[in-house]
Write an enzyme that holds these catalytic residues in place. Structure first.
Site, PDB file in Angstrom:
ATOM      1  N   ASP A  92       0.863  -1.180   0.000  1.00  0.00           N
ATOM      2  CA  ASP A  92       0.000   0.000   0.000  1.00  0.00           C
ATOM      3  C   ASP A  92       0.900   1.231   0.000  1.00  0.00           C
ATOM      4  O   ASP A  92       1.976   1.228   0.593  1.00  0.00           O
ATOM      5  CB  ASP A  92      -0.893  -0.017   1.227  1.00  0.00           C
ATOM      6  CG  ASP A  92      -2.014   1.002   1.144  1.00  0.00           C
ATOM      7  OD1 ASP A  92      -2.152   1.637   0.083  1.00  0.00           O
ATOM      8  OD2 ASP A  92      -2.735   1.167   2.133  1.00  0.00           O
ATOM      9  N   ASP A 272      -7.827  -7.204   2.604  1.00  0.00           N
ATOM     10  CA  ASP A 272      -6.829  -7.133   3.670  1.00  0.00           C
ATOM     11  C   ASP A 272      -7.460  -6.437   4.862  1.00  0.00           C
ATOM     12  O   ASP A 272      -8.365  -5.614   4.701  1.00  0.00           O
ATOM     13  CB  ASP A 272      -5.591  -6.344   3.220  1.00  0.00           C
ATOM     14  CG  ASP A 272      -5.828  -4.840   3.276  1.00  0.00           C
ATOM     15  OD1 ASP A 272      -5.463  -4.225   4.308  1.00  0.00           O
ATOM     16  OD2 ASP A 272      -6.404  -4.277   2.323  1.00  0.00           O
ATOM     17  N   CYS A 310     -11.127 -26.978  13.646  1.00  0.00           N
ATOM     18  CA  CYS A 310     -10.025 -26.217  13.037  1.00  0.00           C
ATOM     19  C   CYS A 310      -8.759 -27.062  13.009  1.00  0.00           C
ATOM     20  O   CYS A 310      -8.456 -27.786  13.963  1.00  0.00           O
ATOM     21  CB  CYS A 310      -9.788 -24.929  13.822  1.00  0.00           C
ATOM     22  SG  CYS A 310      -8.448 -23.914  13.169  1.00  0.00           S
ATOM     23  N   CYS A 315      -5.030 -25.003  17.511  1.00  0.00           N
ATOM     24  CA  CYS A 315      -6.140 -25.901  17.843  1.00  0.00           C
ATOM     25  C   CYS A 315      -5.698 -27.356  17.934  1.00  0.00           C
ATOM     26  O   CYS A 315      -6.295 -28.154  18.671  1.00  0.00           O
ATOM     27  CB  CYS A 315      -7.259 -25.744  16.819  1.00  0.00           C
ATOM     28  SG  CYS A 315      -8.150 -24.165  16.967  1.00  0.00           S
TER      29      CYS A 315
END
Length: 349
Positions: A92, A272, A310, A315
């Protein structure tokens, strides 16, 4: 060289599957880019990102220009080598910083004069300088031109001035991009940014003019800056319909999981946002059953993973009770584990 392929459009919405071809590899969309503002996705290593399946990240030219600066990145032979990330990077320009650091800058048609938020040193960003830095120093795969983003709410006259300035800078950026030699062996991509606040006629004018100039892709900026969610959906959906179907569409700074679903349905490809990592560092995890604030007392003896369904590192190996303990003890590992989970969740979503 072909840089964009459209594979499939959904029959019941405007959602689509595409592929973007960049100097550092191909990316499949829809795609979410973790935000690595200062050449790092906070708390996460390159390997963490690989393990989450991330194909592309975002960095910020404004911040990297100030620190570590051009000389260091040049010595490192570009941003990819400096941060040890071999896959595509979108940078950016710093247009959002023009908005957020309003007390430290002065905007004119020539560019932006600003003081460093770090040490007060004065700088000047022209559209041409922003392109040069991203193209030649950073070696970005996707380059965003300098634009002027405005707050919500914004008077129409102010929004019109900012939109026309963005168009002027877009034209100058395209000229600079086209006239400078290739910094790397494959074609870097330059996107145009649609501004115009919440005014449909300004957005339409900006989009049509950018398409006339011609870019490798098109972004929509100036959303998710305080406007009601339904208004954000309306603005972004309307603009998507004005952009060419044979180019990637990037909705900047969005957002929450429900925002991504809505935006994909409107025909956007790239997103984003800092939300998954910022929330992760604060102990909030995203799951398909909703958000979990893992600091809460109810998790103190909950020995299940963040999300039973997940497959992320956190996890697979840790429990809610342990992660709550880490946050309440001020241990850095907690920030990393929930950030890993959230990035994995967003990529999977």
């Amino acid at each position: 060289m072909e840089t964009f392929k459209l594979f499939h459009k959904d029959k019941s919405s405007k959602a689509r599957l595409t592929k973007l071809i960049t100097p550092h590899g191909e990316i499949n969309t829809p795609i979410f880019l973790p935000v690595g503002t200062q050449a790092t996705v906070k708390t996460l290593s390159t390997q963490d990102l690989f393990d989450c399946g991330i194909e592309m990240i975002l960095a910020n030219a404004y911040h990297l220009y100030l620190r570590p600066g051009e000389e260091i990145i040049k010595k490192a032979r570009g941003l990819h080598k400096f941060m040890s990330w071999p896959k595509p990077i979108l940078t950016d320009s710093g247009g959002y910083q023009v908005l957020s650091l309003s007390d430290l800058r002065k905007v004119s048609d020539e560019g932006v004069k600003f003081q460093s938020h770090i040490d007060g040193t004065k700088y000047f960003f022209s559209p041409e300088e922003v392109i040069r830095f991203q193209k030649d120093v950073l070696g970005s795969d996707v380059i965003m031109p300098l634009d002027e983003c405005v707050h919500y709410p914004c008077e129409k006259d102010h929004a019109r001035v900012a939109m026309k300035r963005t168009l002027n800078w877009a034209y100058r950026s395209k000229e600079a991009f086209s006239s400078q030699p290739l910094a790397i062996s494959h074609k870097q991509l330059l996107f145009g940014i649609v501004q115009g606040a919440t005014y449909p006629d300004l957005r339409k004018e900006c989009a049509e003019r950018l398409v006339e100039i011609g870019f490798d892709g098109y972004a929509v900026g100036g959303v998710s800056v305080g406007e009601p969610r339904e208004l954000m959906y309306e603005v972004s959906s309307n603009v998507a319909g004005l952009l060419p179907s044979d180019r990637p569409r990037y909705l900047m700074g969005v957002g929450n999981p429900e925002d991504l679903i809505e935006a994909v349905s409107s025909g956007y490809d790239i997103f984003d946002c800092v939300i998954p990592t910022r929330n992760g560092r604060n102990g909030t995890a995203f799951t398909y059953s909703g958000r979990l604030v893992l600091r809460n007392a109810k998790f103190k003896d909950d020995f299940s993973p963040i999300d039973e369904n997940c497959g992320c590192f956190a996890c697979k190996n840790y429990t809610r009770a342990y992660i709550r303990h880490l946050f309440n003890s001020g241990e850095i590992l907690g920030l990393r584990l929930v950030s890993v989970h959230n990035i994995y969740f967003y990529n999977n979503l």
